[in-house]
Design a protein around this motif. Sequence first.
Motif, PDB file in Angstrom:
ATOM      1  N   GLY A  11       0.825  -1.200   0.000  1.00 22.26           N
ATOM      2  CA  GLY A  11       0.000   0.000   0.000  1.00 22.26           C
ATOM      3  C   GLY A  11       0.860   1.251   0.000  1.00 22.26           C
ATOM      4  O   GLY A  11       1.885   1.307   0.673  1.00 22.26           O
ATOM      5  N   LEU A  12       0.439   2.254  -0.776  1.00 19.63           N
ATOM      6  CA  LEU A  12       1.159   3.516  -0.827  1.00 19.63           C
ATOM      7  C   LEU A  12       0.207   4.645  -1.186  1.00 19.63           C
ATOM      8  O   LEU A  12      -0.921   4.409  -1.629  1.00 19.63           O
ATOM      9  CB  LEU A  12       2.333   3.468  -1.798  1.00 19.63           C
ATOM     10  N   VAL A  13       0.665   5.858  -0.984  1.00 20.89           N
ATOM     11  CA  VAL A  13      -0.093   7.053  -1.339  1.00 20.89           C
ATOM     12  C   VAL A  13       0.761   7.884  -2.286  1.00 20.89           C
ATOM     13  O   VAL A  13       1.911   8.204  -1.980  1.00 20.89           O
ATOM     14  CB  VAL A  13      -0.449   7.891  -0.093  1.00 20.89           C
ATOM     15  N   LEU A  14       0.189   8.197  -3.444  1.00 15.43           N
ATOM     16  CA  LEU A  14       0.868   9.043  -4.421  1.00 15.43           C
ATOM     17  C   LEU A  14       0.031  10.294  -4.640  1.00 15.43           C
ATOM     18  O   LEU A  14      -1.076  10.213  -5.176  1.00 15.43           O
ATOM     19  CB  LEU A  14       1.061   8.298  -5.750  1.00 15.43           C
ATOM     20  N   ASP A  15       0.542  11.411  -4.184  1.00 18.37           N
ATOM     21  CA  ASP A  15      -0.121  12.698  -4.344  1.00 18.37           C
ATOM     22  C   ASP A  15      -1.589  12.643  -3.916  1.00 18.37           C
ATOM     23  O   ASP A  15      -2.484  13.083  -4.631  1.00 18.37           O
ATOM     24  CB  ASP A  15       0.015  13.178  -5.794  1.00 18.37           C
ATOM     25  N   GLY A  16      -1.833  12.045  -2.747  1.00 20.52           N
ATOM     26  CA  GLY A  16      -3.172  11.993  -2.180  1.00 20.52           C
ATOM     27  C   GLY A  16      -4.029  10.831  -2.622  1.00 20.52           C
ATOM     28  O   GLY A  16      -5.158  10.689  -2.162  1.00 20.52           O
ATOM     29  N   LEU A  17      -3.536   9.983  -3.489  1.00 15.90           N
ATOM     30  CA  LEU A  17      -4.305   8.843  -3.997  1.00 15.90           C
ATOM     31  C   LEU A  17      -3.771   7.554  -3.388  1.00 15.90           C
ATOM     32  O   LEU A  17      -2.572   7.265  -3.495  1.00 15.90           O
ATOM     33  CB  LEU A  17      -4.192   8.790  -5.521  1.00 15.90           C
ATOM     34  N   GLY A  18      -4.634   6.768  -2.744  1.00 11.74           N
ATOM     35  CA  GLY A  18      -4.218   5.524  -2.110  1.00 11.74           C
ATOM     36  C   GLY A  18      -4.233   4.366  -3.086  1.00 11.74           C
ATOM     37  O   GLY A  18      -5.261   4.072  -3.690  1.00 11.74           O
ATOM     38  N   LEU A  19      -3.094   3.718  -3.253  1.00 15.30           N
ATOM     39  CA  LEU A  19      -2.950   2.595  -4.176  1.00 15.30           C
ATOM     40  C   LEU A  19      -2.626   1.316  -3.422  1.00 15.30           C
ATOM     41  O   LEU A  19      -1.854   1.330  -2.458  1.00 15.30           O
ATOM     42  CB  LEU A  19      -1.804   2.832  -5.163  1.00 15.30           C
ATOM     43  N   LEU A  20      -3.172   0.214  -3.909  1.00 17.56           N
ATOM     44  CA  LEU A  20      -2.846  -1.117  -3.420  1.00 17.56           C
ATOM     45  C   LEU A  20      -2.300  -1.911  -4.588  1.00 17.56           C
ATOM     46  O   LEU A  20      -2.984  -2.091  -5.594  1.00 17.56           O
ATOM     47  CB  LEU A  20      -4.084  -1.811  -2.852  1.00 17.56           C
ATOM     48  N   LEU A  21      -1.043  -2.352  -4.481  1.00 21.17           N
ATOM     49  CA  LEU A  21      -0.445  -3.205  -5.499  1.00 21.17           C
ATOM     50  C   LEU A  21      -0.588  -4.643  -5.053  1.00 21.17           C
ATOM     51  O   LEU A  21      -0.147  -5.005  -3.956  1.00 21.17           O
ATOM     52  CB  LEU A  21       1.038  -2.882  -5.702  1.00 21.17           C
ATOM     53  N   ARG A  22      -1.217  -5.453  -5.920  1.00 22.31           N
ATOM     54  CA  ARG A  22      -1.397  -6.874  -5.616  1.00 22.31           C
ATOM     55  C   ARG A  22      -0.703  -7.705  -6.687  1.00 22.31           C
ATOM     56  O   ARG A  22      -0.562  -7.275  -7.818  1.00 22.31           O
ATOM     57  CB  ARG A  22      -2.883  -7.250  -5.614  1.00 22.31           C
ATOM     58  N   GLY A  23      -0.322  -8.904  -6.309  1.00 20.77           N
ATOM     59  CA  GLY A  23       0.296  -9.824  -7.250  1.00 20.77           C
ATOM     60  C   GLY A  23       1.044 -10.898  -6.497  1.00 20.77           C
ATOM     61  O   GLY A  23       1.315 -10.760  -5.301  1.00 20.77           O
ATOM     62  N   PRO A  24       1.406 -11.959  -7.204  1.00 23.16           N
ATOM     63  CA  PRO A  24       2.118 -13.052  -6.539  1.00 23.16           C
ATOM     64  C   PRO A  24       3.519 -12.635  -6.104  1.00 23.16           C
ATOM     65  O   PRO A  24       4.066 -11.642  -6.589  1.00 23.16           O
ATOM     66  CB  PRO A  24       2.175 -14.143  -7.618  1.00 23.16           C
ATOM     67  N   SER A  25       4.082 -13.396  -5.196  1.00 25.75           N
ATOM     68  CA  SER A  25       5.448 -13.158  -4.754  1.00 25.75           C
ATOM     69  C   SER A  25       6.385 -13.188  -5.960  1.00 25.75           C
ATOM     70  O   SER A  25       6.267 -14.052  -6.822  1.00 25.75           O
ATOM     71  CB  SER A  25       5.846 -14.238  -3.743  1.00 25.75           C
ATOM     72  N   GLY A  26       7.278 -12.220  -6.043  1.00 22.25           N
ATOM     73  CA  GLY A  26       8.233 -12.161  -7.141  1.00 22.25           C
ATOM     74  C   GLY A  26       7.732 -11.410  -8.368  1.00 22.25           C
ATOM     75  O   GLY A  26       8.459 -11.281  -9.352  1.00 22.25           O
ATOM     76  N   ALA A  27       6.496 -10.888  -8.331  1.00 16.89           N
ATOM     77  CA  ALA A  27       5.940 -10.182  -9.487  1.00 16.89           C
ATOM     78  C   ALA A  27       6.503  -8.769  -9.638  1.00 16.89           C
ATOM     79  O   ALA A  27       6.336  -8.155 -10.683  1.00 16.89           O
ATOM     80  CB  ALA A  27       4.413 -10.119  -9.390  1.00 16.89           C
ATOM     81  N   GLY A  28       7.154  -8.254  -8.597  1.00 14.76           N
ATOM     82  CA  GLY A  28       7.770  -6.938  -8.694  1.00 14.76           C
ATOM     83  C   GLY A  28       7.031  -5.826  -7.973  1.00 14.76           C
ATOM     84  O   GLY A  28       7.257  -4.645  -8.254  1.00 14.76           O
ATOM     85  N   LYS A  29       6.173  -6.164  -7.018  1.00 18.64           N
ATOM     86  CA  LYS A  29       5.403  -5.146  -6.287  1.00 18.64           C
ATOM     87  C   LYS A  29       6.313  -4.172  -5.553  1.00 18.64           C
ATOM     88  O   LYS A  29       6.129  -2.954  -5.643  1.00 18.64           O
ATOM     89  CB  LYS A  29       4.452  -5.814  -5.281  1.00 18.64           C
ATOM     90  N   SER A  30       7.271  -4.688  -4.816  1.00 15.97           N
ATOM     91  CA  SER A  30       8.138  -3.830  -4.007  1.00 15.97           C
ATOM     92  C   SER A  30       9.012  -2.943  -4.884  1.00 15.97           C
ATOM     93  O   SER A  30       9.140  -1.735  -4.618  1.00 15.97           O
ATOM     94  CB  SER A  30       9.009  -4.675  -3.075  1.00 15.97           C
ATOM     95  N   LEU A  31       9.599  -3.492  -5.911  1.00 11.41           N
ATOM     96  CA  LEU A  31      10.459  -2.698  -6.789  1.00 11.41           C
ATOM     97  C   LEU A  31       9.652  -1.616  -7.500  1.00 11.41           C
ATOM     98  O   LEU A  31      10.091  -0.457  -7.582  1.00 11.41           O
ATOM     99  CB  LEU A  31      11.172  -3.587  -7.803  1.00 11.41           C
ATOM    100  N   LEU A  32       8.477  -1.951  -7.994  1.00 15.49           N
ATOM    101  CA  LEU A  32       7.629  -0.954  -8.639  1.00 15.49           C
ATOM    102  C   LEU A  32       7.240   0.135  -7.639  1.00 15.49           C
ATOM    103  O   LEU A  32       7.278   1.329  -7.957  1.00 15.49           O
ATOM    104  CB  LEU A  32       6.387  -1.615  -9.243  1.00 15.49           C
ATOM    105  N   THR A  33       6.900  -0.247  -6.417  1.00 16.34           N
ATOM    106  CA  THR A  33       6.543   0.730  -5.392  1.00 16.34           C
ATOM    107  C   THR A  33       7.708   1.669  -5.099  1.00 16.34           C
ATOM    108  O   THR A  33       7.531   2.896  -5.050  1.00 16.34           O
ATOM    109  CB  THR A  33       6.111   0.013  -4.091  1.00 16.34           C
TER     110      THR A  33
END
Length: 155
Positions: A11-33
């Motif tokens: 979960g993160l907030v970008l300029d006031g917008l709350g985003l949830l990145l979902r996907g399997p382990s190793g899909a790149g969620k953390s790096l993209l975040t």
Amino acid sequence: MIKPHHVHGTGLVLDGLGLLLRGPSGAGKSLLTLSLIETWQMRGLEALLISDDRVDLTVDADGVVMNAPPLLTGLIELRGRGIVHRPSCPSARLNLVIDLVPAYERMLEEEAFTTHILGHEVPRAPVPHAERIGLRHQELLVMEAVRASASPAQP
């Protein structure tokens, strides 16, 4: 107190917008975040991490709220380095779901751009995971989805 719904995601907030990145382990969620946070900060915009790997979801009168589990606020894994800290907030309204998906489709049907979470319809952006497209392409898809959404992330 209502028991939170645990989700494997970031979960993160970008300029006031709350985003949830979902996907399997190793899909790149953390790096993209991490990359999105860096990009937003370089532009002088707000970029805050809620939590990595697990997000607790609750519902209030206005919709779904993302909450950092205890001890995970602002912590994220950078593979090859370990756990790192980023500017953070403990909770935010869920405004947009980014699903890291295995398929790469050029033109999507309209129904691909929404999902239902805990009884609420939420805008969605399917983004091919790291094995399908490069990080910059992923960022551009997320940026376009953020532009299409305009709700604040405050719970």
